[in-house]
Design a protein around this motif. Structure first.
Motif, PDB file in Angstrom:
ATOM      1  N   SER A 220      -8.332   4.539   0.113  1.00  0.00           N
ATOM      2  CA  SER A 220      -7.611   3.862  -0.960  1.00  0.00           C
ATOM      3  C   SER A 220      -6.321   4.638  -1.232  1.00  0.00           C
ATOM      4  N   PRO A 221      -5.371   4.053  -1.961  1.00  0.00           N
ATOM      5  CA  PRO A 221      -4.160   4.808  -2.312  1.00  0.00           C
ATOM      6  C   PRO A 221      -4.468   6.134  -2.998  1.00  0.00           C
ATOM      7  N   ALA A 222      -5.448   6.141  -3.907  1.00  0.00           N
ATOM      8  CA  ALA A 222      -5.806   7.373  -4.606  1.00  0.00           C
ATOM      9  C   ALA A 222      -6.368   8.413  -3.639  1.00  0.00           C
ATOM     10  N   GLN A 223      -7.178   7.960  -2.688  1.00  0.00           N
ATOM     11  CA  GLN A 223      -7.753   8.891  -1.706  1.00  0.00           C
ATOM     12  C   GLN A 223      -6.668   9.451  -0.784  1.00  0.00           C
ATOM     13  N   LEU A 224      -5.736   8.591  -0.397  1.00  0.00           N
ATOM     14  CA  LEU A 224      -4.656   9.061   0.466  1.00  0.00           C
ATOM     15  C   LEU A 224      -3.764  10.056  -0.279  1.00  0.00           C
ATOM     16  N   LEU A 225      -3.570   9.846  -1.562  1.00  0.00           N
ATOM     17  CA  LEU A 225      -2.797  10.803  -2.358  1.00  0.00           C
ATOM     18  C   LEU A 225      -3.484  12.161  -2.391  1.00  0.00           C
ATOM     19  N   ASP A 226      -4.806  12.171  -2.467  1.00  0.00           N
ATOM     20  CA  ASP A 226      -5.545  13.433  -2.415  1.00  0.00           C
ATOM     21  C   ASP A 226      -5.358  14.115  -1.056  1.00  0.00           C
ATOM     22  N   ILE A 227      -5.367  13.321   0.000  1.00  0.00           N
ATOM     23  CA  ILE A 227      -5.156  13.860   1.347  1.00  0.00           C
ATOM     24  C   ILE A 227      -3.747  14.446   1.463  1.00  0.00           C
ATOM     25  N   ILE A 228      -2.773  13.755   0.884  1.00  0.00           N
ATOM     26  CA  ILE A 228      -1.389  14.247   0.886  1.00  0.00           C
ATOM     27  C   ILE A 228      -1.302  15.586   0.158  1.00  0.00           C
ATOM     28  N   GLU A 229      -1.972  15.684  -0.983  1.00  0.00           N
ATOM     29  CA  GLU A 229      -1.989  16.938  -1.745  1.00  0.00           C
ATOM     30  C   GLU A 229      -2.578  18.071  -0.899  1.00  0.00           C
ATOM     31  N   GLN A 230      -3.666  17.787  -0.198  1.00  0.00           N
ATOM     32  CA  GLN A 230      -4.295  18.801   0.645  1.00  0.00           C
ATOM     33  C   GLN A 230      -3.373  19.219   1.792  1.00  0.00           C
ATOM     34  N   GLU A 231      -2.693  18.244   2.377  1.00  0.00           N
ATOM     35  CA  GLU A 231      -1.781  18.548   3.478  1.00  0.00           C
ATOM     36  C   GLU A 231      -0.597  19.379   2.995  1.00  0.00           C
ATOM     37  N   ILE A 232      -0.093  19.054   1.824  1.00  0.00           N
ATOM     38  CA  ILE A 232       1.007  19.824   1.247  1.00  0.00           C
ATOM     39  C   ILE A 232       0.574  21.265   1.015  1.00  0.00           C
ATOM     40  N   SER A 233      -0.644  21.458   0.517  1.00  0.00           N
ATOM     41  CA  SER A 233      -1.170  22.811   0.298  1.00  0.00           C
ATOM     42  C   SER A 233      -1.235  23.589   1.611  1.00  0.00           C
ATOM     43  N   LEU A 234      -1.639  22.914   2.684  1.00  0.00           N
ATOM     44  CA  LEU A 234      -1.711  23.572   3.992  1.00  0.00           C
ATOM     45  C   LEU A 234      -0.318  23.953   4.485  1.00  0.00           C
ATOM     46  N   TRP A 235       0.640  23.060   4.307  1.00  0.00           N
ATOM     47  CA  TRP A 235       2.006  23.358   4.737  1.00  0.00           C
ATOM     48  C   TRP A 235       2.573  24.523   3.931  1.00  0.00           C
ATOM     49  N   CYS A 236       2.298  24.534   2.643  1.00  0.00           N
ATOM     50  CA  CYS A 236       2.782  25.630   1.796  1.00  0.00           C
ATOM     51  C   CYS A 236       2.149  26.950   2.221  1.00  0.00           C
ATOM     52  N   ALA A 237       0.844  26.919   2.534  1.00  0.00           N
ATOM     53  CA  ALA A 237       0.152  28.122   2.985  1.00  0.00           C
ATOM     54  C   ALA A 237       0.689  28.605   4.331  1.00  0.00           C
ATOM     55  N   ALA A 238       1.185  27.664   5.134  1.00  0.00           N
ATOM     56  CA  ALA A 238       1.746  28.013   6.443  1.00  0.00           C
ATOM     57  C   ALA A 238       3.153  28.586   6.335  1.00  0.00           C
ATOM     58  N   GLY A 239       3.728  28.560   5.122  1.00  0.00           N
ATOM     59  CA  GLY A 239       5.019  29.208   4.910  1.00  0.00           C
ATOM     60  C   GLY A 239       6.230  28.305   4.935  1.00  0.00           C
ATOM     61  N   TYR A 240       6.048  27.005   4.755  1.00  0.00           N
ATOM     62  CA  TYR A 240       7.201  26.104   4.690  1.00  0.00           C
ATOM     63  C   TYR A 240       7.817  26.229   3.297  1.00  0.00           C
TER      64      TYR A 240
ATOM     65  N   PHE B 240       0.838  -1.202   0.000  1.00  0.00           N
ATOM     66  CA  PHE B 240       0.000   0.000   0.000  1.00  0.00           C
ATOM     67  C   PHE B 240       0.872   1.251   0.000  1.00  0.00           C
ATOM     68  N   SER B 241       1.847   1.285   0.908  1.00  0.00           N
ATOM     69  CA  SER B 241       2.738   2.435   1.012  1.00  0.00           C
ATOM     70  C   SER B 241       3.562   2.617  -0.249  1.00  0.00           C
ATOM     71  N   LYS B 242       4.036   1.511  -0.797  1.00  0.00           N
ATOM     72  CA  LYS B 242       4.883   1.598  -1.988  1.00  0.00           C
ATOM     73  C   LYS B 242       4.106   2.182  -3.168  1.00  0.00           C
ATOM     74  N   GLU B 243       2.846   1.807  -3.306  1.00  0.00           N
ATOM     75  CA  GLU B 243       2.029   2.343  -4.400  1.00  0.00           C
ATOM     76  C   GLU B 243       1.858   3.854  -4.255  1.00  0.00           C
ATOM     77  N   VAL B 244       1.611   4.291  -3.027  1.00  0.00           N
ATOM     78  CA  VAL B 244       1.457   5.728  -2.785  1.00  0.00           C
ATOM     79  C   VAL B 244       2.771   6.456  -3.056  1.00  0.00           C
ATOM     80  N   TRP B 245       3.880   5.891  -2.589  1.00  0.00           N
ATOM     81  CA  TRP B 245       5.185   6.520  -2.782  1.00  0.00           C
ATOM     82  C   TRP B 245       5.535   6.652  -4.261  1.00  0.00           C
ATOM     83  N   GLU B 246       5.312   5.601  -5.025  1.00  0.00           N
ATOM     84  CA  GLU B 246       5.679   5.638  -6.446  1.00  0.00           C
ATOM     85  C   GLU B 246       4.940   6.752  -7.174  1.00  0.00           C
ATOM     86  N   THR B 247       3.660   6.906  -6.888  1.00  0.00           N
ATOM     87  CA  THR B 247       2.882   7.973  -7.520  1.00  0.00           C
ATOM     88  C   THR B 247       3.342   9.340  -7.032  1.00  0.00           C
ATOM     89  N   CYS B 248       3.593   9.448  -5.734  1.00  0.00           N
ATOM     90  CA  CYS B 248       3.992  10.717  -5.149  1.00  0.00           C
ATOM     91  C   CYS B 248       5.347  11.180  -5.687  1.00  0.00           C
TER      92      CYS B 248
END
Length: 219
Positions: free
Chosen positions: A186-206, A116-124
């Motif tokens: 699912s891996p696709a749903q978790l990737l969407d969550i990762i995208e949202q989290e990245i957007s939040l981190w970027c908005a926070a100034g990282y 599961f993790s490997k599939e998410v990592w490869e896409t990411c």
């Protein structure tokens, strides 16, 4: 025989000591240049001969929220309550991974080794144009991270560090959601969550993650 050898060694040491009558004894603290005792030098002596775990100093320099840094500090020291650790302490009957139910649930497996993790990592990694990096299941989390970042250009290493922390943190949150709330993505749903989290981190100034994300969008 050992006791006799120690006695002989001690006797030889004592014989080499020359005492001068009338001269008072003096004390010399060998851990400082001036021979004077200090609390800081005594504290430092406690760590003589010790070694620093791989990635221990680097964790605190990463652009990430404090709670995520602390989480990876627990990962580094094997203090996360995975199924494997709980089983080892007799707190549950088995240590099967909540994602794949094929291997023992360790942090190395959750973040890197699981299918599961490997599939998410490869896409990411593909989305962020990090094509030269490959998830190696046999490697530990900290070893893979510290080795992989060295393969990248210096200008994007710190952005990759933040990305690694985002993904690893969300794998753990997904694991907890499945374990305690019976909620699975699912891996696709978790990737969407990762995208949202990245957007939040970027908005926070990282800014390092912002630069990595901008590189992806421009590429």
């Amino acid at each position: 025989m050992r006791l006799l050898n120690k006695f002989i060694t001690l006797w030889n040491m004592v014989e080499q000591v020359q005492l001068t009558p009338g001269v008072p004894d003096t004390f010399c603290w060998r851990l400082t240049a001036d021979g004077q005792y200090s609390a800081s030098s005594a504290y430092g002596a406690m760590f003589v001969g010790s070694s620093t775990p791989l990635g221990a100093k680097l964790i605190w320099k990463i652009s990430a929220p404090p709670r995520v840094k602390f989480f990876f500090w627990l990962v580094l020291h094997g203090r996360c309550w995975t199924a494997h650790r709980r089983c080892r302490h007799g707190l549950q009957a088995d240590d099967a991974c909540i994602f794949c139910d094929q291997s023992a649930e360790t942090m190395d497996h959750i973040i890197l080794g699981c299918v599961f993790s490997k599939e998410v990592w490869e896409t990411c990694l593909r989305r962020f144009l990090l094509h030269g990096l490959v998830v190696v299941q046999e490697m530990g989390v900290m070893l893979w991270w510290t080795t992989s970042r060295k393969r990248l250009p210096k200008e994007i290493r710190r952005g990759f560090d933040s990305l690694f922390f985002v993904v690893g943190w969300l794998f753990w949150k997904e694991r907890n959601a499945r374990t305690f709330q019976r909620l699975a993505s699912s891996p696709a749903q978790l990737l969407d969550i990762i995208e949202q989290e990245i957007s939040l981190w970027c908005a926070a100034g990282y800014k390092h993650l912002v630069a990595l994300d901008a590189r992806r969008r421009s590429g």
